[in-house]
Every structure is written in C-alpha cells, then in structure tokens.
Design a protein around this motif. Structure first.
Motif, PDB file in Angstrom:
ATOM      1  N   UNK A   1       0.810  -1.210   0.000  1.00 61.10           N
ATOM      2  CA  UNK A   1       0.000   0.000   0.000  1.00 61.10           C
ATOM      3  C   UNK A   1       0.843   1.259   0.000  1.00 61.10           C
ATOM      4  N   UNK A   2       1.909   1.269   0.810  1.00 66.54           N
ATOM      5  CA  UNK A   2       2.779   2.435   0.861  1.00 66.54           C
ATOM      6  C   UNK A   2       3.462   2.668  -0.484  1.00 66.54           C
ATOM      7  N   UNK A   3       3.918   1.584  -1.117  1.00 60.15           N
ATOM      8  CA  UNK A   3       4.575   1.718  -2.423  1.00 60.15           C
ATOM      9  C   UNK A   3       3.602   2.228  -3.479  1.00 60.15           C
ATOM     10  N   UNK A   4       2.386   1.681  -3.472  1.00 56.35           N
ATOM     11  CA  UNK A   4       1.388   2.114  -4.459  1.00 56.35           C
ATOM     12  C   UNK A   4       1.032   3.581  -4.263  1.00 56.35           C
ATOM     13  N   UNK A   5       0.894   4.004  -3.014  1.00 60.24           N
ATOM     14  CA  UNK A   5       0.588   5.399  -2.750  1.00 60.24           C
ATOM     15  C   UNK A   5       1.700   6.332  -3.183  1.00 60.24           C
ATOM     16  N   UNK A   6       2.959   5.892  -3.009  1.00 59.32           N
ATOM     17  CA  UNK A   6       4.086   6.724  -3.397  1.00 59.32           C
ATOM     18  C   UNK A   6       4.202   6.844  -4.916  1.00 59.32           C
ATOM     19  N   UNK A   7       3.927   5.761  -5.625  1.00 58.12           N
ATOM     20  CA  UNK A   7       4.058   5.748  -7.093  1.00 58.12           C
ATOM     21  C   UNK A   7       2.888   6.448  -7.769  1.00 58.12           C
ATOM     22  N   UNK A   8       1.720   6.430  -7.114  1.00 56.62           N
ATOM     23  CA  UNK A   8       0.516   6.967  -7.751  1.00 56.62           C
ATOM     24  C   UNK A   8       0.645   8.442  -8.089  1.00 56.62           C
ATOM     25  N   UNK A   9       1.333   9.216  -7.248  1.00 57.82           N
ATOM     26  CA  UNK A   9       1.492  10.644  -7.505  1.00 57.82           C
ATOM     27  C   UNK A   9       2.196  10.934  -8.816  1.00 57.82           C
ATOM     28  N   UNK A  10       3.401  10.382  -9.031  1.00 52.22           N
ATOM     29  CA  UNK A  10       4.067  10.593 -10.314  1.00 52.22           C
ATOM     30  C   UNK A  10       3.269  10.078 -11.508  1.00 52.22           C
ATOM     31  N   UNK A  11       2.561   8.958 -11.332  1.00 49.21           N
ATOM     32  CA  UNK A  11       1.744   8.437 -12.430  1.00 49.21           C
ATOM     33  C   UNK A  11       0.634   9.421 -12.796  1.00 49.21           C
ATOM     34  N   UNK A  12      -0.010   9.992 -11.773  1.00 51.11           N
ATOM     35  CA  UNK A  12      -1.067  10.980 -12.024  1.00 51.11           C
ATOM     36  C   UNK A  12      -0.499  12.212 -12.710  1.00 51.11           C
TER      37      UNK A  12
END
Length: 408
Positions: free
Chosen positions: A368-379
C-alpha cells in the motif's frame, strides 16, 4: 479434559468477537482522528507542503514494521498481550506527536506517527484474533464483523477533529495537536478493553501455538506461504487489493480537485468509499463462508476491475461516476481482504499461522505504501486514467492465480 477444553474454547468464541469489536471501535476512533489532521500538522511543523504526505506514510510504515513483532508476541504469549501492546505503542506515539507539535520537531513528529502505526497493526491483527476460536463454518463472518467495527471509528474519528482542536486550544496547545489527545485516550481505552476483557485468550483457548525455541523468520514464513497454493492466493489477494485501493484512493481527491470539486464534495466521495470498505464486510464474510473463499476473492477482483473501468473513463467533473467508482473500490477491497485473510489463516500449518498473519500485514502495508508513493508521479505524468491502468496491471497476478485454481 476434552470437555474442559471445549468449554474454554466456547467461552473464548462467545467473548472474543464482542470484545474485539469494542477495541476496534476505540482504536479506529484514535487512528482516524489522527489521520484527519496528520498531514496538516506535518505541514505546520515542517513548514513544507512537500513533507505533509509523510504523515500518512509514517503511520502506514509503522503499522507494517510492527506487524511481525506483534505477531511473534502473540505466538509467544497470546493475542491479549500482543493487541494491548500495539495500542500502548499507539498511546506513546500520540503523546510524542503532541510533544512534537509543542516543541516544533518534525523528527519527533514522524517518530510518534510511526508508533501510532502500532494501533493500526493491532486493529489489523484483531481480525485474525476473531478467527482463532471460531469454527471453520463461521471464520469468515467472525473476521468480517471485526472489520466492520472499524466503520464506527473511521466515521467518528474525523468528525471529532473540531472537538479535539477546541480541547487543544483550551489546554494551551496547538489546535492540530488536540485530536491526538483524543487518539491517546482512545488507544488507552482500547488497550484496557483488550487487556481486561479478552479472557480467555482466543489463540490459547483454541490450542494455537505458544512459540518455544526458534520462531520462523519472515523469509521462512513467506517460503511456507508461497509453497501452499491456497495460502499463496490469500496473501496475493490481500496484498493486491490493498495496493490497488490505496493507489487509487489517495489520488482521487486530487483528481476531483482538478475537476473543481469542493472539499465538501471530496469528503462525501471518500466517505462513500470508506463505507464500501467496512460497512459491507459482514456480507463479504457471509459470502466467504457460504459461497467459499475463492469465489469471494474472485468477486472482489471483479469489483476492483469494475471500479477502475468506471473511474478511468469518467471525467473529473462527472462526480456521480467517480463516486460509484470509489464505492466499487471499497467493496472490492472488502471482499478480497475478508476472504483472502480467512483463506490465508486457515491454509497454513498451526506452527506458522501467527507468523503468516503478521507477514501478511507487513506485505500488505508495504504494498500500500509503495502504491501510494508511485501513484502521484503516475497521475502527474498521465492523469487519472493512467492511475487506473497501472492499478489494473496490479490485478494480473491474482487473476492468474484464480485461473490456475479454476483449472485445477
């Protein structure tokens, strides 16, 4: 002797779920009231908007890091001391956060939020405690009722932020420190409820392991879980659902903001999502017991996929469709978590069960922490549809495992 053991087990079965529900409500209030203002307090103390996101990340990482030690404590001494210790760590963490707000120390703030993760870890492991003395036919429902109890805390906690702020000002503290005073009280009450009322201990009453000698490491536990097809499916389902949920959920307010939504509208959408996560969990537990663990996991994956399709295709100003997407996201997470956790717990040998449960929470938290961190740059790079596509890719492994199970 058998009759005596059955009597103790029956008592544990009757008492465990009500006590765990009570502690879950109290712990949920404490965690949610802190989360509601944690980012704002981090921004205030650090003076940097860029560092505000570390508040939620610290709590998630704290929960992940403490999951295995608390599981090992449960294996050695039972659920009662393990859960009480997690809430006690949360109490200490909330106190450090208040102190950090007073002295203006960002390092102390992050340390406190890491320890607040101990209360989150206890809340997660309480769902496994509900299954310890349950019968195979009722494990899913017992687990789901404890998950459902989180609804009350998740809803009440943020709504107490104003009361906490007033309390903080009345005591001469920064207003944003006030909600963490309420968190401290809630965690203390949660520890007291577990410590005084969770008797007999459900894990010990079920004959479940009191570890002696060497305990399995995380790596050894993972090898055991991955070698068992059912346990592997349960772990991957929980990990994947949590990563998808966190990655999409944390970016949805930003997406709605780009479409001109007010904070009130964003709050309603997230509330609908939280309701989907927790309020329907007893239904998911009933399905897991009646239809089976694997079909319920498949339902969860289908709901998650449907959420990604609806959300990925909906423009930012189509708030009704985005709300539907977030509801489906919460329901899919609930189905996969309840059924996956139950399947994992009952598919591993008794000697590594508590270790497998703690390892599952560790992996889930890190994912969950990794997905949350990566989601910002993807957005930022490709917009909200790209977040949905990236999340859909995460579903592929669990779909493959479900397919293999169907063929076998």
């Amino acid at each position: 002797m058998t009759a005596v053991v059955e009597t103790v087990r029956d008592r544990a079965r009757r008492r465990a779920v009500p006590v765990l529900v009570g502690s879950q409500v109290l712990g949920g209030v404490g965690v949610a009231s802190g989360i509601a203002v944690g980012g704002l307090l981090a921004e205030q103390v650090s003076g940097s908007t860029a560092l505000s996101g570390l508040a939620q990340t610290a709590t998630v990482l704290g929960a992940a890091g403490l999951a295995v030690p608390l599981a090992r404590l449960a294996a050695a001494r039972g659920r009662r001391p393990a859960l009480a210790t997690g809430y006690a760590l949360g109490l200490l963490g909330a106190g450090l956060v208040v102190l950090a707000a007073v002295v203006g120390s960002f390092l102390l703030l992050v340390t406190g939020l890491l320890l607040v993760g101990g209360a989150t870890a206890s809340g997660l492991q309480a769902r496994y405690a509900a299954t310890d003395a349950a019968t195979p036919q009722t494990r899913g429902r017992a687990l789901s009722v404890v998950v459902w109890a989180t609804t009350a805390g998740a809803v009440a906690g943020p709504n107490l932020s104003g009361v906490g702020g007033s309390l903080g000002r009345a005591l001469g503290l920064p207003a944003l420190a006030g909600p963490f005073l309420l968190s401290a009280v809630s965690f203390a009450a949660g520890a007291a409820v577990v410590g005084l009322l969770l008797r007999p201990d459900p894990l010990l009453a079920a004959g479940g392991p009191v570890a002696s000698g060497a305990r399995p490491t995380v790596a050894a536990t993972l090898r055991t879980v991955l070698a068992l097809p059912a346990a592997r499916l349960g772990l991957v389902a929980v990990m994947t659902a949590h990563a998808v949920m966190v990655g999409v959920m944390v970016m949805t307010p930003v997406h709605l903001g780009h479409g001109g939504a007010s904070l009130q509208v964003i709050g309603v959408v997230i509330s609908v999502h939280i309701a989907g996560m927790y309020a329907a969990s007893p239904v998911m537990g009933w399905l897991a017991d009646r239809a089976g663990r694997v079909p319920t996991i498949a339902l969860g994956v289908g709901l998650l996929a449907g959420s990604l399709v609806v959300g990925g295709l909906a423009p930012a100003d189509a708030r009704g469709w985005v709300t539907l997407s977030m509801l489906l996201l919460g329901l899919g997470w609930s189905a996969a978590l309840v059924a996956g956790s139950t399947l994992l717990s009952e598919s591993v040998p008794a000697g590594v069960r508590t270790s497998a449960q703690g390892t599952s929470d560790l992996v889930m938290g890190l994912a969950g922490a990794a997905a949350g961190a990566v989601a910002g740059p993807v957005l930022a790079t490709g917009g909200y549809p790209s977040v949905a596509v990236a999340a859909a890719v995460l579903l592929v492994p669990v779909v493959i495992l479900l397919g293999r199970g169907a063929r076998s």
